[in-house]
Design an enzyme around this catalytic site. Sequence first.
Site, short mmCIF file in Angstrom:
data_model
loop_
_atom_site.label_atom_id
_atom_site.label_comp_id
_atom_site.label_asym_id
_atom_site.label_seq_id
_atom_site.Cartn_x
_atom_site.Cartn_y
_atom_site.Cartn_z
N TYR A 32 0.86 -1.19 0.00
CA TYR A 32 0.00 0.00 0.00
C TYR A 32 0.90 1.24 0.00
CZ TYR A 32 -4.67 1.75 -0.22
OH TYR A 32 -5.83 2.31 -0.68
N HIS A 34 3.22 4.50 -0.50
CA HIS A 34 3.01 5.95 -0.54
C HIS A 34 4.37 6.62 -0.74
CE1 HIS A 34 4.59 5.74 3.52
NE2 HIS A 34 3.59 4.96 3.90
N HIS A 37 7.43 5.32 1.19
CA HIS A 37 8.08 4.13 0.61
C HIS A 37 8.87 4.52 -0.64
CE1 HIS A 37 4.35 2.17 2.47
NE2 HIS A 37 5.34 1.58 3.11
N GLY A 155 12.87 3.30 6.98
CA GLY A 155 12.42 4.67 7.19
C GLY A 155 12.61 5.10 8.63
N ASP A 158 9.78 4.72 11.47
CA ASP A 158 9.76 3.66 12.48
C ASP A 158 11.15 3.62 13.13
OD1 ASP A 158 7.03 2.22 11.91
OD2 ASP A 158 7.93 2.67 9.97
N VAL A 184 8.92 11.01 5.49
CA VAL A 184 8.22 11.87 4.52
C VAL A 184 6.85 12.23 5.12
CG1 VAL A 184 7.23 12.01 2.20
CG2 VAL A 184 9.41 10.82 2.58
N ARG A 195 -1.55 3.36 7.20
CA ARG A 195 -2.68 3.37 8.14
C ARG A 195 -3.46 4.68 8.09
NH1 ARG A 195 0.95 -0.08 11.47
NH2 ARG A 195 -0.13 -2.06 11.71
#
Length: 287
Positions: A32, A34, A37, A155, A158, A184, A195
């Site tokens: 999913y 964005h 990523h 990233g 996290d 980002v 999420r």
Amino acid sequence: MRVIRSVAAMQQLALSWRRRGIYVGFVPTMGYLHEGHLSLIRRATRLVRPRKGKVVVSIYVNPTQFGPNEDFARYPRDLNRDLRMCRAEGVDVVFAPTDRHMYPGLKEGRFSTFVVEEQLSQRMEGASRPGHFRGVTTVVAKLFNIVQPDFAVFGAKDWQQAQVIRRMVADLNFPVRIIVAPTVREPDGLAMSSRNTYLGPAERAAATVLFRAIQRARAAVRARPVSAVKLKRDLEQFIRAEPLAKLDYIEFFDSTTLQPVETVTRGTHIALAVFIGRTRLIDNARL
Ligand code: AMP
């Protein structure tokens, strides 16, 4: 772009690349996709290009890092959209295994080896989500063995996860360089996250409270150091003023050791987790 679903096929390709000395960059994701990523994918692409290497992106919603009452079943998934985005970025291989491929025997109780980091994964996400990091380190170790990358990009979104992975790689001698790329954000400061799609319009507006809390902490320590207890109390109150928000935790700590500090200064790291309605969001930053 190749799309590979089988573990054996991915590992065979990776081993053949390794034999030929091909440089491989890896971006593990749960899909999913964005812009967050994509920024990791672009970093990997920039690094492999001069060496004529390969970029592998994995798309896999890892069941072992979700608790029994978490959002594994409803986590957003759209493989075709993700593949289009990866193709547009010039990704060489998307590795998108099924649960059967990754964990044959998990449901039947025949999967019994896990990788556990025992220090950095104790607090924050580890305390709020028991078993979460065990699932993360296990799946990342498996992915490293399957993809055999020279480097992997994670990233800063996290932050704790990235530090836990760094420690795992150091402790277990994985020959993989870990790169951490900046968070980002949306124009209003909300950190991008798969999420965020859970949020209704009012929740989406309320969700900026995480970034606003970080900015408030930043302003508080700009002139002089402040007590962690006092700043925490102030931010708790600040978040409580947002009716849709419910604080899970706020911590102030050293960026690499993750050790909590008593005095917050410029350069101290802040991380927080907040429920916005039913959706649990996290954010962090170096102040
Ligand atoms: P996920 O698909 O949420 O597991 O994330 C896959 C990778 O993308 C992890 O290394 C995340 O830290 C990273 N990532 C997720 N959101 C962002 C963001 N907003 N900015 C930068 N990296 C991110």
